[in-house]
Design a protein around this motif. Structure first.
Motif, PDB file in Angstrom:
ATOM      1  N   GLU A  82      46.408  20.170  13.582  1.00 20.47           N
ATOM      2  CA  GLU A  82      45.667  19.376  12.603  1.00 20.47           C
ATOM      3  C   GLU A  82      46.087  19.766  11.184  1.00 20.47           C
ATOM      4  O   GLU A  82      46.297  20.949  10.908  1.00 20.47           O
ATOM      5  CB  GLU A  82      44.159  19.623  12.739  1.00 20.47           C
ATOM      6  CG  GLU A  82      43.566  19.138  14.041  1.00 20.47           C
ATOM      7  CD  GLU A  82      42.215  19.793  14.316  1.00 20.47           C
ATOM      8  OE1 GLU A  82      41.201  19.105  14.205  1.00 20.47           O
ATOM      9  OE2 GLU A  82      42.211  21.007  14.630  1.00 20.47           O
TER      10      GLU A  82
ATOM     11  N   ARG B  13      45.088  19.506   7.024  1.00 21.28           N
ATOM     12  CA  ARG B  13      44.115  19.180   5.982  1.00 21.28           C
ATOM     13  C   ARG B  13      44.809  19.320   4.642  1.00 21.28           C
ATOM     14  O   ARG B  13      45.534  20.292   4.415  1.00 21.28           O
ATOM     15  CB  ARG B  13      42.925  20.141   6.017  1.00 21.28           C
ATOM     16  CG  ARG B  13      42.187  20.188   7.334  1.00 21.28           C
ATOM     17  CD  ARG B  13      41.302  18.959   7.539  1.00 21.28           C
ATOM     18  NE  ARG B  13      40.634  19.012   8.829  1.00 21.28           N
ATOM     19  CZ  ARG B  13      41.006  18.311   9.905  1.00 21.28           C
ATOM     20  NH1 ARG B  13      42.041  17.490   9.851  1.00 21.28           N
ATOM     21  NH2 ARG B  13      40.350  18.419  11.036  1.00 21.28           N
TER      22      ARG B  13
ATOM     23  N   ARG C  34      35.993  13.238   3.994  1.00 20.73           N
ATOM     24  CA  ARG C  34      36.366  14.626   4.257  1.00 20.73           C
ATOM     25  C   ARG C  34      37.881  14.832   4.315  1.00 20.73           C
ATOM     26  O   ARG C  34      38.350  15.964   4.268  1.00 20.73           O
ATOM     27  CB  ARG C  34      35.713  15.108   5.553  1.00 20.73           C
ATOM     28  CG  ARG C  34      35.540  16.621   5.573  1.00 20.73           C
ATOM     29  CD  ARG C  34      34.814  17.080   6.824  1.00 20.73           C
ATOM     30  NE  ARG C  34      34.700  18.523   6.840  1.00 20.73           N
ATOM     31  CZ  ARG C  34      34.253  19.203   7.888  1.00 20.73           C
ATOM     32  NH1 ARG C  34      33.881  18.556   8.971  1.00 20.73           N
ATOM     33  NH2 ARG C  34      34.167  20.519   7.836  1.00 20.73           N
ATOM     34  N   ASP C  35      38.627  13.744   4.426  1.00 26.90           N
ATOM     35  CA  ASP C  35      40.085  13.873   4.422  1.00 26.90           C
ATOM     36  C   ASP C  35      40.643  14.057   3.018  1.00 26.90           C
ATOM     37  O   ASP C  35      41.826  14.348   2.855  1.00 26.90           O
ATOM     38  CB  ASP C  35      40.725  12.609   5.026  1.00 26.90           C
ATOM     39  CG  ASP C  35      40.459  12.469   6.509  1.00 26.90           C
ATOM     40  OD1 ASP C  35      40.604  13.475   7.222  1.00 26.90           O
ATOM     41  OD2 ASP C  35      40.111  11.357   6.951  1.00 26.90           O
TER      42      ASP C  35
ATOM     43  N   ARG D  61      41.149  12.359  12.341  1.00 26.34           N
ATOM     44  CA  ARG D  61      40.629  12.458  10.975  1.00 26.34           C
ATOM     45  C   ARG D  61      39.806  13.733  10.932  1.00 26.34           C
ATOM     46  O   ARG D  61      39.400  14.246  11.975  1.00 26.34           O
ATOM     47  CB  ARG D  61      39.718  11.261  10.621  1.00 26.34           C
ATOM     48  CG  ARG D  61      40.440   9.989  10.386  1.00 26.34           C
ATOM     49  CD  ARG D  61      39.552   8.945   9.686  1.00 26.34           C
ATOM     50  NE  ARG D  61      38.480   8.419  10.516  1.00 26.34           N
ATOM     51  CZ  ARG D  61      38.022   7.158  10.425  1.00 26.34           C
ATOM     52  NH1 ARG D  61      38.544   6.316   9.552  1.00 26.34           N
ATOM     53  NH2 ARG D  61      37.036   6.734  11.184  1.00 26.34           N
ATOM     54  N   SER D  62      39.498  14.203   9.747  1.00 21.76           N
ATOM     55  CA  SER D  62      38.733  15.434   9.677  1.00 21.76           C
ATOM     56  C   SER D  62      37.259  15.190   9.975  1.00 21.76           C
ATOM     57  O   SER D  62      36.490  16.129  10.139  1.00 21.76           O
ATOM     58  CB  SER D  62      38.905  16.090   8.308  1.00 21.76           C
ATOM     59  OG  SER D  62      38.613  15.162   7.298  1.00 21.76           O
ATOM     60  N   SER D  63      36.856  13.933  10.012  1.00 20.12           N
ATOM     61  CA  SER D  63      35.495  13.587  10.401  1.00 20.12           C
ATOM     62  C   SER D  63      35.519  12.151  10.916  1.00 20.12           C
ATOM     63  O   SER D  63      36.435  11.392  10.605  1.00 20.12           O
ATOM     64  CB  SER D  63      34.546  13.705   9.191  1.00 20.12           C
ATOM     65  OG  SER D  63      33.204  13.527   9.595  1.00 20.12           O
TER      66      SER D  63
ATOM     67  N   GLU E   3      32.455  20.326   0.033  1.00 22.98           N
ATOM     68  CA  GLU E   3      32.812  20.107   1.433  1.00 22.98           C
ATOM     69  C   GLU E   3      31.628  19.529   2.209  1.00 22.98           C
ATOM     70  O   GLU E   3      31.801  18.653   3.065  1.00 22.98           O
ATOM     71  CB  GLU E   3      33.294  21.427   2.050  1.00 22.98           C
ATOM     72  CG  GLU E   3      33.813  21.317   3.470  1.00 22.98           C
ATOM     73  CD  GLU E   3      35.122  20.533   3.610  1.00 22.98           C
ATOM     74  OE1 GLU E   3      35.636  20.014   2.608  1.00 22.98           O
ATOM     75  OE2 GLU E   3      35.614  20.423   4.753  1.00 22.98           O
TER      76      GLU E   3
ATOM     77  N   GLU F 145      31.724  15.900   4.101  1.00 23.82           N
ATOM     78  CA  GLU F 145      31.419  15.714   5.521  1.00 23.82           C
ATOM     79  C   GLU F 145      30.243  14.747   5.687  1.00 23.82           C
ATOM     80  O   GLU F 145      30.297  13.819   6.486  1.00 23.82           O
ATOM     81  CB  GLU F 145      31.089  17.064   6.176  1.00 23.82           C
ATOM     82  CG  GLU F 145      30.384  16.985   7.530  1.00 23.82           C
ATOM     83  CD  GLU F 145      31.107  16.168   8.589  1.00 23.82           C
ATOM     84  OE1 GLU F 145      32.340  16.026   8.502  1.00 23.82           O
ATOM     85  OE2 GLU F 145      30.425  15.648   9.504  1.00 23.82           O
TER      86      GLU F 145
END
Lengths: 743, 328, 192
Positions: A598, A600, A662-663, B233-235, C157, C161
């Motif tokens: 993954e 980020r 969040r990306d 995706r991160s979420s 963060e 989220e």
């Protein structure tokens, strides 16, 4: 009083103005309407007696509709009609076409093609009825579905063959010969395509979600076969476009035909799945990059070839090589663009057609060359900036790549020391940095706008130009306020209505520089009138805060009259004697998970030279958007097509992954000061697309620097990182003592 | 959506009775059902609203466990103090799924019954054995990146898409089901979901004339809890692979290793043999691989999803490595 | 025998019709009758039946967040719920958060930070942020929360989220986070 101003003297005047609002970070003037939900988008106009239409789409790939059984649907409660008029359009119109696309939907060319419209009293009734239309087909066997299955068509206008690249590759001290693939993209604007059409027996009024009303009105007139002067198109607020609303879409024509037939207003809103399946895709690409360099890293050879696809009959061909023609030096050059004809949905413009995928591939190859030659990636770009266009010897109108690279590197804190992959690790995560150059060609388009200075000292600007989120409303207010010396709040901006003069449309990043120039010219004509009244030369006219020369008020000088001029901007012939582009540099820091692949993005920065800044706040926002799209291109966005019938498989926002909050980390934007007097009378160039023309490569290159995985495709998903990781990664890890807790 | 009538069920047993009609569906949060009804994947003629039934509480059980009512929202479960304290793997799994908006509506019972995200299942014009028995499986030779590598059949390679049930599987929770006559039965979560076999339309143990009323968690087992979800995706994306783990390490050896996996099969994947490999042994890379070998011994990829096999191995390794580090 | 209350029905199917079904739903403080067609989503009810078009339809499948409204204090996707199931519920839409005459602090902050471009996702972002700030105040954890048992802390963060259910295709995320961060600080200062 009204005259038309057409000349373009190219003389910089804006810096002489006194109001001091142009370029300032004025909050967008349509902001209040948008944050309170009072801005009305196409489908939201309260229109009495409006029926609801839902499109029926094909479930074969290629063939003919032999029978449309509407019996069951027509007996359902609320169902009014099924429209299967041969004037329905089968696909969205390509940008600037100005005419209808393929009509007659009995001929099916791709899975998901619109073939009819069901109209009912309510949306739920129409949606259900659309599923009850029984369609029979005569399907053509074995339509071509993959670009690899067909012999492609060479796009000869793009072919360049200079010198001897093969020999240069052999002679080169360092060379790169690499193939890079990019997946297709969707614009995925948040507002689905929508239209309310209302035919009153004389005139057709259509509220629609469109980017270029100046072309769209011709396209709709052509599709319906009625005169343009019977049509009024309105698009005051457009919920994003990104190329997908350049031309009219099937909803617009279907709603119009239904309204004409039923003599009542009809609304058609595409479902999200239909937006994905029958508007536009960015073509997938397979590209080959060849770079030949001297031992110092100076390019002597440059090759870029690409294969893209589109439906038979479509002219659009993803212009992958657009900026590659002039980006870097290299006297031995081979460029070639090929187009494969396949039966997938229409390929067309998605934000920054061409450079959005061409630049990341080129910049990934440049990173490989930097590694091979041992030259710092920033230095490698700097030393290969050409003095003039390497293919046609034209001078650049203005060229800020070097400044972008230097200022960007400085602001990012780029470490110009020796680079090696897999040097920094925090827990499970490899951390690395990468950079890339960016470029986007600059264009302007003919534009008209009317500016009126009213007797009360306020102004009004009118055009059919749209604001798709770019900030047109605000920069027009600033331009007029600057030129006429008033508070921008005193300028009423009335746009998105074909009753007004034709603007350039929003697309190709030419909107602001083109319509801004038209407004500039209109205001200059008004200034000349004012100067005559004030008894001074126009050049000497000092307008500020509603006063002339700090003395008499505008109201006083106007003496109860208003002044109105139409500004008519036409791109100057002189532009053809230059190569014009916006340039940029991208820097990114990423982390890549050792175990899962993954990625980020920790931080990202872009530095851009794009001519005059019209509004620092909205300009920055446009670049934030471009950087965000760069993240999507780099990591998450990919259209997937079924191998057997070519249908778009991941046709919704759950499975087509646009970046989420969040990306996207904190993003930095450096606006590099530039005036490009060739580019437009207001010395501005485009912004909206430049921000994503290369950015994905900065992320890909950072991934390589982080973990050693050189992924030769975009997006770079976890599986592709894992597949490209060096095989001995675990061993290396242990040597680095990084696998704490492991024996 | 096709027309339907909306009725309100006054009690769980009435709701259970209503489901004896094959055209009736129970609706609580509706986040999955309405999604599928709009696509006409689901075409009930009657919806029974159960959202106001008295099954929306989280209560302690006499043995010190926790009973989560079927209508407790995902949010309410994830933020409950005892879930956060004693069953963090469950809170983590729920928070890794969907979005706050969806979790605020989605319920425990509904989430257990969440249907697959297979691209071909959700398009009524494509063959799908799950949606249209006997029509064929389009995914096997189609776009199958999200699809299963364990427990597949030649009829279906879809995955169960949820996260919550994966954690419940690791925790060995029980699903409580009320029958139309008011009697209850219970099924371990580990057995609740079914493999596709020759009947891919049968996704779980729930029969006609039944309604889920609650899930009970056993008394707290302690240990360190992990939910690791790998996604594109991160979420807000479905799992490529997820691992739910309850791990205890004493004196450098594993004394508890309850492992369940998401994204790999038509059900949350639980096999006691995987954890058993670890028990009583000292952690090292080779041991982790041994456990992964047990997990993946029958794994089979379908081209695009081949990567899930090494990814599952690596994700398991990540979780176990983390657990070892935390225990140090 | 089933003894349920029929909330709404399109066709009689043998269930006794209850006379007092004329339940209502409270939208921004005003009671409205439930729609006749039970298929009507809360989103279509707001946009079409009530003309409250500030709530947007971006996907109709709970995948974009443009339709986010606050029901009984909880943010939900109004596209994935039936209006008829909300009898007695209190719904707040963007129109209830603040109109042009009196924008809320979040609306002001979105303007000040240019946290919008095309504006289509904006009402959903604002409704979502409004509820999200309350969720953090309640101490609810998120996927970004390191320790589930300690107080939820406010960080970028955490905002990212928690806001990930609201897509913005223009790419205004960085500015949206800045706007929310500002409001959170402002509200915190105001309560000191």
């Amino acid at each position: 009083m009204s005259t038309t101003r057409t000349e373009n003297d190219g003389k910089a005047r804006l810096d002489d103005m006194k109001q001091g609002v142009l370029g300032e970070p004025l909050p967008r003037i349509d902001g209040l309407a948008k944050v309170t939900g009072t801005a009305r988008y196409a489908a939201e106009y309260p229109i009495d007696n409006c029926a609801e239409g839902v499109l029926v789409t094909s479930t074969i790939t290629h063939g003919t509709v032999t029978r449309l059984d509407t019996q069951a649907a027509l007996t359902m409660p609320g169902v009014i009609a099924v429209i299967d008029d041969s004037r329905l359009i089968t696909r969205a119109v390509q940008g600037t076409a100005g005419e209808a696309p393929q009509q007659a939907p009995v001929t099916v060319c791709y899975w998901g093609q619109p073939i009819a419209l069901v109209v009912a009293e309510s949306f739920e009734q129409a949606r259900d009825a659309a599923k009850r239309i029984h369609v029979e087909y005569d399907a053509s066997p074995n339509p071509s579905l993959s670009p690899d299955d067909v012999t492609p068509e060479e796009q000869e206008d793009d072919t360049v063959s200079q010198g001897d690249l093969e020999q240069a590759m052999k002679d080169a001290a360092h060379s790169v010969d690499v193939r890079i693939a990019t997946k297709g993209h969707a614009s995925a604007a948040m507002e689905p395509h929508a239209a309310i059409a209302d035919w009153d027996g004389e005139e057709l009024t259509v509220h629609a979600s469109l980017q270029m009303l100046n072309y769209n009105i011709s396209e709709l007139a052509d599709a319906l076969d009625i005169p343009e002067d019977k049509i009024r198109l309105i698009a005051r607020f457009v919920g994003g476009g990104f190329g997908s609303k350049l031309g009219i879409s099937p909803d617009v024509v279907a709603a119009s035909l239904a309204s004409i037939k039923l003599k009542r207003p009809v609304r058609v809103v595409l479902s999200r799945q239909q937006v994905f399946q029958c508007i536009m895709r960015r073509s997938e690409t397979t590209q080959r990059l060849r770079l030949a360099a001297t031992s110092e890293g100076k390019l002597i050879g440059f090759g870029h070839e690409a294969l893209v696809s589109n439906l038979p009959g479509e002219e659009f061909c993803e212009p992958v090589l657009q900026s590659s023609h002039f980006m870097y030096r290299g006297e031995n050059r081979e460029l070639m663009l090929n187009l494969a004809r396949i039966h997938r949905m229409t390929a067309g413009s998605v934000r920054a057609p061409g450079e959005a995928v061409g630049m990341p591939a080129l910049e990934a190859a440049m990173d490989m060359l930097a590694e091979k030659s041992g030259v710092d990636p920033v230095q490698l770009r700097l030393m290969n900036i050409p003095d003039k266009d390497p293919e046609n010897d034209l001078p650049f109108s203005s060229h800020k790549l070097a400044e972008c690279l230097r200022q960007g590197a400085d602001a990012f804190g780029w470490d110009a020391g020796p680079r090696k992959a897999r040097q920094r690790r925090e827990g499970e995560w490899w951390i690395g940095t990468g950079m890339a150059s960016g470029a986007r060609i600059h264009n302007t388009m003919e534009s008209r706008t009317r500016v009126t200075l009213s007797a009360d000292g306020t102004a009004r600007v009118e055009t059919d130009m749209t604001d798709i989120g770019t900030g047109t409303y605000t920069i027009l207010a600033q331009m007029v306020a600057e030129m006429l010396g008033m508070d921008p709040a005193a300028v009423r901006v009335d746009i998105g209505d074909t009753r007004h003069p034709r603007g350039p449309g929003s697309g190709g990043s030419w909107g602001a520089s083109s319509i801004g120039s038209a407004a500039f010219l209109a205001c200059r004509a008004i200034r000349e009138d004012l100067a005559a009244r004030a008894g001074v030369a126009e050049e000497a006219l000092d307008l500020r805060d509603g006063k002339v020369g700090g003395g008499r008020t505008l109201v006083d000088v106007l003496g109860g009259e208003s002044l109105s001029h139409e500004g008519h901007y036409k791109p100057a012939k002189a532009q053809e004697e230059y190569t014009a582009a916006g340039f940029g540099a991208f820097f990114a820091q990423v982390r890549v998970n050792h175990f899962t692949g993954e990625t980020r993005v920790d931080r990202m920065l872009g530095a851009f030279g794009f001519g005059r800044v019209l509004n620092r706040r909205t300009a920055r926002s446009q670049f934030l958007g471009g950087l965000t799209w760069s993240i999507g291109t780099a990591l998450t966005e990919a259209l997937e097509f079924d191998p057997r019938d070519g249908h778009l498989v991941n046709c919704d926002l759950a499975e087509y992954h646009v970046p989420v909050h969040r990306d996207v980390p904190d993003l930095d934007v450096v606006l590099v000061e530039e005036r490009d007097a060739i580019a437009s009378p207001i010395e501005a160039k485009g912004i909206g697309e430049l921000g994503m023309c290369g950015g994905a490569a900065a992320i890909g290159n950072a991934i390589y620097n982080a973990c050693g995985a050189r992924v030769l495709q975009f997006p770079i998903t976890p599986d592709s990182v894992l597949a490209s990781l060096p095989r001995d990664s675990c061993k290396l890890l242990r040597e680095a003592g990084a696998m704490r807790g492991l024996a | 959506m096709q027309p339907f009538e909306l009725v309100r069920a006054p009690s769980p047993s009435d709701a259970a009775q209503l489901t004896k009609d094959e055209h009736t569906r129970l609706i609580a949060g509706g986040t999955n059902l309405l999604d599928l009804m709009k696509l006409q994947v689901e075409t009930p003629s009657r919806l029974a609203d159960i959202s106001r039934l008295d099954c929306a509480e989280i209560t302690d059980t006499p043995d010190g466990g926790l009973r989560i009512g079927a209508l407790v929202t995902n949010t309410a479960t994830a933020v409950h103090p005892r879930v956060r304290q004693d069953y963090p793997v469950l809170a983590r799994a729920i928070l890794a799924g969907a979005t706050q908006q969806l979790r605020n509506k989605a319920t425990t019972g509904g989430n257990l019954c969440q249907r697959t995200r297979c691209f071909y299942f959700t398009k009524i014009d494509q063959p799908c054995n799950k949606r249209d028995p006997g029509s064929g499986c389009s995914a096997i030779e189609g776009v199958a990146k999200l699809h299963a590598v364990l427990g597949t059949s030649d009829q279906c390679i879809a995955t169960y898409p949820g996260d919550m049930a994966v954690a419940m599987s690791a925790l060995d929770a029980e699903v409580h089901i009320m029958k139309e006559d008011g009697t209850e039965r219970s099924v371990p979560v580990r057995d609740f979901h079914l493999l596709p076999g020759d009947t891919p339309w049968r996704e779980n143990e729930l029969g006609r004339g039944e309604m889920i009323t609650a899930v009970t968690l056993p008394p707290p087992v302690g240990g360190a809890h992990y939910y690791r979800k790998v996604r594109e995706r991160s979420s807000y994306a479905f799992a490529l692979v997820s691992v739910a783990a309850v791990i205890e390490i004493e004196g450098g050896v594993f004394t508890r290793a309850d492992l369940a996996f998401g994204g790999l099969a038509h059900k949350p994947w639980f096999d006691p043999a995987i954890g058993a490999v670890l028990l009583g042994k000292a952690a090292d890379d080779a041991l982790f691989d041994e456990a992964a070998d047990v997990l993946l011994q029958s794994a089979r990829g379908f081209g695009e999803n081949d990567f899930k096999i090494p990814l599952a191995r690596r994700t398991l390794r990540a979780v176990l490595t983390q657990a070892v580090e935390d225990a140090a | 025998m089933f003894k349920g209350t029929i909330i709404a029905k399109e066709a009689a199917k043998g269930f006794e019709e209850i006379q007092d079904m004329a339940g209502t739903i409270g939208i921004n403080g005003t009671a409205h009758s439930l729609p006749a067609d039970p298929r009507t989503s809360l989103l279509d009810f707001l946009r079409h039946d009530l003309g409250l078009t500030g709530t947007k339809k971006g996907c109709d499948h709970g995948q974009c967040g443009a339709c986010t409204v606050i029901v009984n204090g909880m943010r939900i996707n109004s596209c994935l719920t039936l209006a008829a199931m909300h009898e007695g519920d209190r719904v707040t839409t963007i129109e209830g958060i603040g109109g042009p005459d009196a924008p809320s602090d979040l609306q002001h902050a979105f303007m000040a930070h240019d946290a919008l471009q095309c504006g289509y996702c904006t009402p959903g972002q604002i409704c979502s942020a409004q509820a999200m700030l309350a969720e953090i105040a309640e101490g609810w954890p998120s996927d970004a929360t390191a320790d589930l048992t300690s107080e939820a802390t406010f960080s970028d963060e955490e905002i990212r989220e928690r806001m990930s259910g609201n897509l913005c295709r223009c790419g205004a995320y960085a500015n949206i986070v800045a706007a929310i961060r500002d409001v959170a600080r402002g509200r915190a200062d105001a309560t000191v």
